[in-house]
Motif scaffolding. Sequence first.
Motif, mmCIF file in Angstrom:
data_model
loop_
_atom_site.group_PDB
_atom_site.id
_atom_site.type_symbol
_atom_site.label_atom_id
_atom_site.label_comp_id
_atom_site.label_asym_id
_atom_site.label_seq_id
_atom_site.Cartn_x
_atom_site.Cartn_y
_atom_site.Cartn_z
ATOM 1 N N ALA A 38 76.635 -11.493 -44.779
ATOM 2 C CA ALA A 38 75.726 -11.393 -45.922
ATOM 3 C C ALA A 38 76.421 -11.009 -47.215
ATOM 4 N N VAL A 39 77.677 -10.630 -47.134
ATOM 5 C CA VAL A 39 78.417 -10.217 -48.324
ATOM 6 C C VAL A 39 79.577 -11.192 -48.525
ATOM 7 N N PRO A 40 79.592 -11.924 -49.640
ATOM 8 C CA PRO A 40 80.582 -12.997 -49.815
ATOM 9 C C PRO A 40 82.035 -12.579 -49.621
ATOM 10 N N ILE A 41 82.400 -11.359 -50.030
ATOM 11 C CA ILE A 41 83.809 -10.959 -49.931
ATOM 12 C C ILE A 41 84.139 -10.352 -48.571
ATOM 13 N N ARG A 42 83.154 -10.250 -47.673
ATOM 14 C CA ARG A 42 83.398 -9.626 -46.362
ATOM 15 C C ARG A 42 82.975 -10.576 -45.248
ATOM 16 N N GLN A 43 83.613 -11.710 -45.142
ATOM 17 C CA GLN A 43 83.233 -12.692 -44.138
ATOM 18 C C GLN A 43 83.900 -12.396 -42.797
ATOM 19 N N PRO A 44 83.255 -12.754 -41.679
ATOM 20 C CA PRO A 44 83.921 -12.645 -40.373
ATOM 21 C C PRO A 44 84.900 -13.799 -40.191
ATOM 22 N N LEU A 45 85.822 -13.643 -39.255
ATOM 23 C CA LEU A 45 86.768 -14.713 -38.962
ATOM 24 C C LEU A 45 86.009 -15.876 -38.314
ATOM 25 N N PRO A 46 86.007 -17.058 -38.932
ATOM 26 C CA PRO A 46 85.224 -18.177 -38.396
ATOM 27 C C PRO A 46 85.733 -18.618 -37.027
ATOM 28 N N PRO A 47 84.836 -19.000 -36.135
ATOM 29 C CA PRO A 47 85.256 -19.495 -34.817
ATOM 30 C C PRO A 47 86.106 -20.757 -34.901
ATOM 31 N N SER A 48 86.011 -21.470 -36.010
ATOM 32 C CA SER A 48 86.792 -22.696 -36.176
ATOM 33 C C SER A 48 88.271 -22.441 -36.394
ATOM 34 N N GLU A 49 88.631 -21.200 -36.760
ATOM 35 C CA GLU A 49 90.036 -20.873 -36.976
ATOM 36 C C GLU A 49 90.793 -20.832 -35.638
ATOM 37 N N VAL A 50 92.004 -21.344 -35.642
ATOM 38 C CA VAL A 50 92.857 -21.326 -34.450
ATOM 39 C C VAL A 50 93.804 -20.128 -34.557
ATOM 40 N N THR A 51 93.793 -19.271 -33.550
ATOM 41 C CA THR A 51 94.613 -18.063 -33.579
ATOM 42 C C THR A 51 95.840 -18.201 -32.678
ATOM 43 N N VAL A 52 96.795 -17.315 -32.892
ATOM 44 C CA VAL A 52 97.991 -17.301 -32.058
ATOM 45 C C VAL A 52 97.625 -17.014 -30.610
ATOM 46 N N ALA A 53 96.574 -16.203 -30.387
ATOM 47 C CA ALA A 53 96.148 -15.911 -29.020
ATOM 48 C C ALA A 53 95.633 -17.178 -28.322
ATOM 49 N N GLU A 54 94.904 -18.016 -29.046
ATOM 50 C CA GLU A 54 94.393 -19.255 -28.460
ATOM 51 C C GLU A 54 95.536 -20.192 -28.079
ATOM 52 N N ILE A 55 96.511 -20.319 -28.968
ATOM 53 C CA ILE A 55 97.638 -21.217 -28.702
ATOM 54 C C ILE A 55 98.446 -20.740 -27.509
ATOM 55 N N LEU A 56 98.720 -19.440 -27.451
ATOM 56 C CA LEU A 56 99.487 -18.903 -26.327
ATOM 57 C C LEU A 56 98.708 -19.007 -25.026
ATOM 58 N N LYS A 57 97.408 -18.772 -25.091
ATOM 59 C CA LYS A 57 96.570 -18.884 -23.891
ATOM 60 C C LYS A 57 96.603 -20.304 -23.336
ATOM 61 N N GLU A 58 96.585 -21.282 -24.227
ATOM 62 C CA GLU A 58 96.657 -22.679 -23.803
ATOM 63 C C GLU A 58 97.996 -23.004 -23.146
ATOM 64 N N ASN A 59 98.993 -22.182 -23.427
ATOM 65 C CA ASN A 59 100.326 -22.407 -22.863
ATOM 66 C C ASN A 59 100.665 -21.441 -21.729
ATOM 67 N N GLY A 60 99.624 -20.915 -21.086
ATOM 68 C CA GLY A 60 99.823 -20.136 -19.869
ATOM 69 C C GLY A 60 99.924 -18.643 -20.030
ATOM 70 N N TYR A 61 99.731 -18.116 -21.236
ATOM 71 C CA TYR A 61 99.823 -16.684 -21.470
ATOM 72 C C TYR A 61 98.512 -15.982 -21.131
ATOM 73 N N ARG A 62 98.640 -14.734 -20.666
ATOM 74 C CA ARG A 62 97.502 -13.831 -20.565
ATOM 75 C C ARG A 62 97.470 -13.030 -21.864
ATOM 76 N N THR A 63 96.314 -12.897 -22.480
ATOM 77 C CA THR A 63 96.240 -12.300 -23.807
ATOM 78 C C THR A 63 95.349 -11.062 -23.815
ATOM 79 N N GLY A 64 95.724 -10.089 -24.626
ATOM 80 C CA GLY A 64 94.934 -8.863 -24.743
ATOM 81 C C GLY A 64 95.083 -8.239 -26.112
ATOM 82 N N ILE A 65 94.027 -7.579 -26.569
ATOM 83 C CA ILE A 65 94.072 -6.817 -27.815
ATOM 84 C C ILE A 65 93.442 -5.459 -27.571
ATOM 85 N N PHE A 66 94.090 -4.408 -28.061
ATOM 86 C CA PHE A 66 93.612 -3.039 -27.861
ATOM 87 C C PHE A 66 93.826 -2.270 -29.156
#
Length: 363
Positions: free
Chosen positions: A178-206
């Motif tokens: 709802a606030v133009p300068i505070r947008q969430p990360l769009p699902p359409s963005e490709v992240t490093v976690a997605e690319i690594l996961k596609e290449n056999g990596y197990r991924t985690g964030i803490f």
Amino acid sequence: SIGFKALLIMLSTSSTAKTIRQWFLITLLVCFVVAVALYWPRNLLGRDKTTKPPVHALMGSQVADSITDAELQTVRGTESRKILSQFATGKATSKNLPNIVFMMADDLAYGDLHYTGGKAETPVLDAMSVGPNSIQLTRYYAGGPVCSPTRGTVLTGRNHNRYCIWHANIASGVPDFAVPIRQPLPPSEVTVAEILKENGYRTGIFGKWHVGDLKSAEGSSKQYNHKWPVSHPGMHGFDEWWVTERSAPTATINCGCFKGAACTCGHYPSRHPCTNYHSRDPHTDKLVSFPSSIEGDDSHFIAKQFDQFLQKVRKSGQPFFAYLPFHTVHHRYVATKEYGKRYLDQGMGLAQADYFGAITAMD
């Protein structure tokens, strides 16, 4: 006005106008020649855009064939050279893929670490900075001037203007969307976690997420709940996660969520607000909160979650990518007695002791 009239008189004479046109054309021609000289791949001034960049630049997104044997020798440590060589030449296989741990502090001043001349006691980071397999990237710039744009750029490798996060996402009674300068990360963005996961990596964030709301506001009385999209780590390539939505205290992080829980408040006059860790129940796919009060230092809690992740992934034999975004040393920074006392004994005030103590605890 007199000067303007005089200029009009000058321009009205044919000889003056002709001279001005001639100088204008000459200037335009010079500008064109300079532009060609500066931007042509192999130009008249000898500036070659195809020149290979130095090795510290190659740690980013440079093409794989742009590294030389001579440049590889500038990287200290046999293992570092070996891993860099595999990635640079495209020879990495599922059997030799390196495990990746990306740790990021929050609001940490470069000059506060011991090995950069600061007052904080950081023996582990000091040792890592000169280790035989270490590479120091001393010109590693943040993707944005504040929190959320930086995190989005770490995940996507893209400038924050491209995914529309221009400011730190903060809790203010309305959703990020709802606030133009505070947008969430769009699902359409490709992240490093997605690319690594596609290449056999197990991924985690803490740790600290801070690029979108973790839960929907449906059914709540809050305004704009029909515009409240969810943007949690599971949507962006992470298999396992315990994260906070935003900033949090650096000790007894969620004590404000449990009545009667002990809070380490340090130089702050009030108890911490409720800031808890969240994850996703693998059986129900619903958001769950950490069920009990977390004692002690928050960085140690993050390290503990990573260790549990590590023990599980080691049994599977998969390579792993772990992203550890610490809350330290962002407001509210507080140190447990174990780490704050050493700075109080040096004559520092409570706020300074909290600040440097939290850094040492993270170390």
